[in-house]
Design a protein around this motif. Structure first.
Motif, mmCIF file in Angstrom:
data_model
loop_
_atom_site.group_PDB
_atom_site.id
_atom_site.type_symbol
_atom_site.label_atom_id
_atom_site.label_comp_id
_atom_site.label_asym_id
_atom_site.label_seq_id
_atom_site.Cartn_x
_atom_site.Cartn_y
_atom_site.Cartn_z
ATOM 1 N N MET A 1 77.296 15.381 85.880
ATOM 2 C CA MET A 1 76.764 14.792 84.743
ATOM 3 C C MET A 1 75.890 13.442 85.369
ATOM 4 S SD MET A 1 78.088 14.588 81.020
ATOM 5 C CE MET A 1 78.415 16.384 81.131
ATOM 6 N N LYS A 2 74.725 13.270 84.891
ATOM 7 C CA LYS A 2 74.046 11.803 85.361
ATOM 8 C C LYS A 2 73.678 10.959 84.076
ATOM 9 C CE LYS A 2 71.186 11.799 88.640
ATOM 10 N NZ LYS A 2 69.872 12.068 89.483
ATOM 11 N N TYR A 50 68.185 12.933 83.794
ATOM 12 C CA TYR A 50 69.404 12.286 83.490
ATOM 13 C C TYR A 50 70.049 13.130 81.909
ATOM 14 C CZ TYR A 50 68.700 8.587 86.595
ATOM 15 O OH TYR A 50 68.532 7.964 87.759
ATOM 16 N N ASP A 51 71.397 13.175 82.004
ATOM 17 C CA ASP A 51 71.817 14.072 80.617
ATOM 18 C C ASP A 51 72.040 12.927 79.747
ATOM 19 O OD1 ASP A 51 72.544 16.184 81.849
ATOM 20 O OD2 ASP A 51 73.639 15.006 83.334
ATOM 21 N N PHE A 52 71.961 11.585 79.776
ATOM 22 C CA PHE A 52 72.268 10.381 79.070
ATOM 23 C C PHE A 52 71.816 9.228 79.471
ATOM 24 C CE2 PHE A 52 74.583 6.844 77.667
ATOM 25 C CZ PHE A 52 74.614 6.815 76.215
ATOM 26 N N TYR A 80 61.757 13.467 76.492
ATOM 27 C CA TYR A 80 63.219 13.089 76.500
ATOM 28 C C TYR A 80 63.816 13.376 75.187
ATOM 29 C CZ TYR A 80 67.820 11.730 78.288
ATOM 30 O OH TYR A 80 69.205 11.758 78.469
ATOM 31 N N LYS A 85 67.925 15.737 74.585
ATOM 32 C CA LYS A 85 68.854 15.085 75.350
ATOM 33 C C LYS A 85 69.063 13.678 74.359
ATOM 34 C CE LYS A 85 67.618 16.676 80.119
ATOM 35 N NZ LYS A 85 67.252 16.238 81.379
ATOM 36 N N LEU A 206 77.279 15.880 75.114
ATOM 37 C CA LEU A 206 77.033 16.059 76.656
ATOM 38 C C LEU A 206 78.159 17.209 77.256
ATOM 39 C CD1 LEU A 206 77.023 12.491 77.572
ATOM 40 C CD2 LEU A 206 75.146 13.851 77.642
#
Length: 235
Positions: A1-2, A50-52, A80, A85, A206
């Motif tokens: 997870m990024k 990116y996830d977050f 995004y 996300k 997430l």
């Protein structure tokens, strides 16, 4: 997870870096492998990787510097947010996504215009207060602190309804902005550290499931005590 902490060095007032650390801890507690990238002015980034993404609060001067750099991500940010996300912007960082920011001397800066709201900073005046706010982002009130010089008008989808403290402007008790899984709020503290239930909500988005938050005992006690003390001041 990024995870991406964007403008980590220049938009980082009020201990905002702890938002990323708290989220990392909860995700790892739940078995996730976590990579945190910290990027700043001049970097070239694929936000979609990116996830977050998190952007914290800065001084009014630093906000204008970052605004000029953030322009290159306008389309990426729009995509995004539309993708669902998770994006968290605290303090005055979310103000950059509106149409304009007018400083205390009357100089207007173009915002990213992802939303129709406008921001006006008041010269020589600041609004500082503890805050309690009911939020559509989670099922318990948010607590924290606000320190800003701005009045914001035209937000159509506010994140919070203030029961104690300041809202987006002097005439409304709504605060912040939300869209899909984008959350923008002036509440600092830092907001995820002081509100473990909000942290759990972000982690759940997430992870795709309700997280185990059993290691956050002290944070929960801190939240309960803060909410109790602030509620007593409302009486």
């Amino acid at each position: 997870m990024k995870l991406l902490h964007l403008y980590h060095d220049i938009m980082n007032l009020y201990g905002d870096y702890a938002n990323i650390l708290a989220l990392e801890r909860m995700l790892k507690d739940n078995g996730a492998e976590v990579v945190i990238d910290r990027r700043t002015l001049g970097d070239q980034i694929d936000l979609g990787a990116y996830d977050f993404i998190f952007i914290g609060s800065g001084t009014e001067k630093n906000q204008k510097v970052v605004l000029a750099d953030l322009m290159k991500y306008k389309d990426q940010l729009a995509d995004y947010i539309a993708s669902g996300k998770v994006l968290l912007m605290t303090g005055n960082s979310f103000e950059m996504l509106g149409k304009t920011i007018t400083d205390g001397y009357g100089k207007a800066y173009d915002g990213l215009a992802l939303y129709d709201f406008t921001v006006t900073e008041e010269r020589g005046k600041r609004y500082t207060s503890d805050i309690i706010a009911d939020s559509i982002a989670c099922d318990q009130p948010l607590v924290g602190f606000i320190n800003k010089s701005s009045m914001i008008h035209g937000i159509k989808t506010p994140m919070n309804t203030v029961t104690f403290g300041f809202g987006n402007n002097a005439d409304e008790m709504t605060e912040g902005i939300t869209d899909h899984h984008f959350y923008g709020t002036h509440i600092t503290g830092p907001v995820l550290q002081k509100n473990p239930h909000f942290l759990s909500k972000i982690a759940a988005l997430l992870l795709g499931k309700k997280p185990d938050d059993s290691s956050f005992t002290y944070e929960k006690k801190g939240y309960d005590n803060t909410l109790k003390k602030l509620s007593e001041r409302m009486k």
